[in-house]
Design a protein around this motif. Sequence first.
Motif: not given
Length: 297
Positions: A11-19, A39-40, A43-54, A276-281
């Motif tokens: 879910g959105p909580d896996v997103l981290r702001l990192v260096e 924000v498309n 983006d969150w489909r990739v984050r969820e692992g939905q579209v790994l083939t594409a 706040e990328a997680a909120t955007a997702h």
Amino acid sequence: MKRISFAEFGGPDVLRLVEAEEPHAGPGRIRIAVRAAGVNPVDWRVREGQVLTAHPIELPAGVGLDAAGVVDEVGEGVEGVEIGDRVFGEGSGTYAESAVLSAWARMPDGLTFEEAAGYPSVVETALRVIREVGVRPGQTLLVSGASGGVGSAVLQIARDRGVTVIAVAGAANQDYLWGLGALATTYGEGWVERVRGLGPVDAALDLAGSGVIRELVELTGDPQKVISIADLDAPKLGVRFSGTAGSVPDALAEAVGLIARGKLHIPVEKSYPLAEAATAHADSRAGHARGRRVIVV
């Protein structure tokens, strides 16, 4: 530099702001100092692992395809763009202070970075699905999920080509859709009959994945006249799922022309800071957008 990254699918909580280390522009690429990133849903489909083939990725991974910013590095073999140019386009890991673009165009006059970041993927998608569904001038196109970024682009491009559009979206977005020149109606009980009352349908697009494929086939009379970009189960009902991008440079060039002629404007509904990328997702996944959501860097 700072970027948004994730090390596991979820879910959105896996997103981290990192260096992270700054990327560099390889042959045929440019790097930009990102000012805003689109924000498309992909983006969150990739984050969820939905579209790994594409979209195969290695973790940890960055997030984002679309961006607008200022060119600060030009790769080998690239011509027609210089350091300092304001551009918008598509690349990878664009939720970041720096990103490499594989397709770009100079920003049209009058657009802010936030507005420009909302165009690349949605315009390419809109042009592609209009082409694939085969709707012609004088015909009527039904668009389900019409108020978001892709829908906003589809409505305006179709209208510019002489196509009548019947748009289905939530009650709060009806005035917005009428303002774009569409014949608008709401979801809910009796929506199919309301669409029929607006006229015969020659082709249909499912942009929201809200479980309406059967009804779209019923309204067009032929599953080959329906295309979805959001329902992964659409092929089970004989409907094409369009998920492979065409020529992004060509789409950007057409977008620039449409914007310059005053035929295309996609509003920014909401902007979010990078942190706040997680909120955007979460907001993107909830739907009901009117135009685009963007990350401001």
